[in-house]
Design a protein around this motif. Structure first.
Motif, PDB file in Angstrom:
ATOM      1  N   CYS A  80      -0.561  -3.855   5.040  1.00 49.63           N
ATOM      2  CA  CYS A  80      -1.843  -3.444   5.591  1.00 49.63           C
ATOM      3  C   CYS A  80      -2.041  -4.107   6.944  1.00 49.63           C
ATOM      4  N   ASP A  81      -2.190  -3.310   7.984  1.00 47.53           N
ATOM      5  CA  ASP A  81      -2.397  -3.804   9.332  1.00 47.53           C
ATOM      6  C   ASP A  81      -3.914  -3.785   9.594  1.00 47.53           C
ATOM      7  N   TYR A  82      -4.522  -4.943   9.545  1.00 49.60           N
ATOM      8  CA  TYR A  82      -5.973  -5.022   9.657  1.00 49.60           C
ATOM      9  C   TYR A  82      -6.420  -4.947  11.107  1.00 49.60           C
ATOM     10  N   LEU A  83      -7.409  -4.120  11.357  1.00 45.76           N
ATOM     11  CA  LEU A  83      -7.894  -3.839  12.692  1.00 45.76           C
ATOM     12  C   LEU A  83      -9.275  -4.455  12.875  1.00 45.76           C
ATOM     13  N   ALA A  84      -9.572  -4.820  14.117  1.00 43.31           N
ATOM     14  CA  ALA A  84     -10.902  -5.349  14.416  1.00 43.31           C
ATOM     15  C   ALA A  84     -11.909  -4.201  14.402  1.00 43.31           C
ATOM     16  N   PRO A  85     -13.066  -4.371  13.773  1.00 49.10           N
ATOM     17  CA  PRO A  85     -14.087  -3.310  13.766  1.00 49.10           C
ATOM     18  C   PRO A  85     -14.494  -2.933  15.178  1.00 49.10           C
ATOM     19  N   GLY A  86     -14.756  -1.658  15.397  1.00 46.47           N
ATOM     20  CA  GLY A  86     -15.158  -1.177  16.713  1.00 46.47           C
ATOM     21  C   GLY A  86     -16.568  -1.633  17.047  1.00 46.47           C
ATOM     22  N   CYS A 136       0.825  -1.200   0.000  1.00 46.99           N
ATOM     23  CA  CYS A 136       0.000   0.000   0.000  1.00 46.99           C
ATOM     24  C   CYS A 136       0.863   1.256   0.000  1.00 46.99           C
ATOM     25  N   THR A 137       0.247   2.357  -0.318  1.00 43.17           N
ATOM     26  CA  THR A 137       0.912   3.662  -0.249  1.00 43.17           C
ATOM     27  C   THR A 137       0.218   4.592   0.733  1.00 43.17           C
ATOM     28  N   SER A 138      -1.032   4.272   1.086  1.00 40.79           N
ATOM     29  CA  SER A 138      -1.781   5.064   2.060  1.00 40.79           C
ATOM     30  C   SER A 138      -2.844   4.179   2.700  1.00 40.79           C
ATOM     31  N   ASP A 139      -3.485   4.682   3.753  1.00 40.92           N
ATOM     32  CA  ASP A 139      -4.533   3.915   4.432  1.00 40.92           C
ATOM     33  C   ASP A 139      -5.677   3.568   3.489  1.00 40.92           C
ATOM     34  N   ALA A 140      -5.914   4.426   2.500  1.00 43.54           N
ATOM     35  CA  ALA A 140      -7.019   4.207   1.566  1.00 43.54           C
ATOM     36  C   ALA A 140      -6.831   2.921   0.765  1.00 43.54           C
ATOM     37  N   ASP A 141      -5.568   2.505   0.558  1.00 46.69           N
ATOM     38  CA  ASP A 141      -5.297   1.291  -0.211  1.00 46.69           C
ATOM     39  C   ASP A 141      -5.662   0.025   0.557  1.00 46.69           C
ATOM     40  N   CYS A 142      -5.856   0.151   1.872  1.00 44.00           N
ATOM     41  CA  CYS A 142      -6.086  -1.028   2.706  1.00 44.00           C
ATOM     42  C   CYS A 142      -7.555  -1.216   3.095  1.00 44.00           C
ATOM     43  N   GLY A 143      -8.412  -0.313   2.688  1.00 46.01           N
ATOM     44  CA  GLY A 143      -9.809  -0.451   3.058  1.00 46.01           C
ATOM     45  C   GLY A 143     -10.112   0.242   4.377  1.00 46.01           C
ATOM     46  N   TYR A 144     -11.340   0.095   4.831  1.00 44.13           N
ATOM     47  CA  TYR A 144     -11.826   0.857   5.978  1.00 44.13           C
ATOM     48  C   TYR A 144     -11.233   0.393   7.303  1.00 44.13           C
TER      49      TYR A 144
END
Length: 239
Positions: free
Chosen positions: A232-238, A160-168
């Motif tokens: 991309c570091d995937y995070l658990a949804p809040g 990726c190059t920015s957070d937008a490349d990794c999804g929400y």
């Protein structure tokens, strides 16, 4: 009888240390790309002399270290430890820097522990691979941990190059996947002798070389990245 008593004392120490570690509060979650070494300024440092038992216990209770190597894989005779005092936002805190060469002679773990979280980072560790070819010498990051969470980095990823490349639900995180050896030796002059001996095939000097580069010069080395990757570091949804 003495051997049994000594073993009992060791087990009691390990149990007490483990109980202490478990009772400690959980470090905060670190999101995004955070480099704590850029946020602190070195003030002073002093070598630490730990016993093999204490080092072994540290590995047992540290999730970062256990994630990167098994206790029996560590070359305890060549473990190096330095306690740093650093300035963080006008406050002096401690940073424990430890180098754990592995018995295979090819890998070393660089472990850093702050007495107070720096941008949320309480502990960070790197599994580094040392390689020598006819034209160059390199330290390559194979895996890293932050507050006990490991990220395998078997190759230099460019996801990726920015957070937008990794999804929400993900952040784009950068990391150094290949260090420039010339830069690291250049900014740490004392490393020249052991690293030169290592290049000539002196296996024991390689441990001193890695200690010098990874422990003595951690702040300097942060500016010696030869290639920087991203993932991309995937995070658990809040909730």
């Amino acid at each position: 009888m003495r051997k049994k008593l000594s073993l009992l004392v060791v087990l009691l120490l390990v149990g007490a240390y483990a109980a202490y570690a478990v009772s400690q509060p959980k470090p905060p979650e670190v999101k995004g790309c955070v480099n704590p070494f850029r946020e602190v300024k070195p003030v002073e440092k002093a070598p630490e002399n730990w016993s093999s038992v204490r080092v072994f216990t540290k590995i047992l209770v540290s999730k970062d270290l256990r994630s990167l190597a098994k206790p029996w894989e560590v070359d305890y005779k060549n473990v190096k430890i330095v306690k740093h005092v650093v300035d963080y936002n006008g406050e002096r805190i401690e940073m424990l820097a430890m180098a754990f060469p592995l018995k295979d002679g090819k890998h070393v773990i660089g472990y850093y522990e702050f007495s107070k979280p720096v941008q949320g980072v309480k502990t960070r560790a790197y599994l580094l691979e040392f390689s020598v070819s006819n034209t160059e010498k390199r330290l390559t990051t194979k895996a890293m941990t932050t507050n006990g969470e490991v990220t395998p980095l078997s190759s230099c990823k460019h996801e990726c190059t920015s957070d937008a490349d990794c999804g929400y639900f993900a952040d784009c995180v950068s990391y150094c996947c290949d260090y420039n050896w010339g830069c690291m030796v250049g900014c740490c002059g004392d490393c020249a002798f052991p690293c030169g001996a290592c290049a000539k095939g002196n296996v024991w000097a390689c441990g001193e070389c890695l200690y010098c580069v990874i422990v003595s010069c951690p702040l300097c080395a942060t500016g010696c990245c030869g290639e920087e990757g991203t993932y991309c570091d995937y995070l658990a949804p809040g909730p």
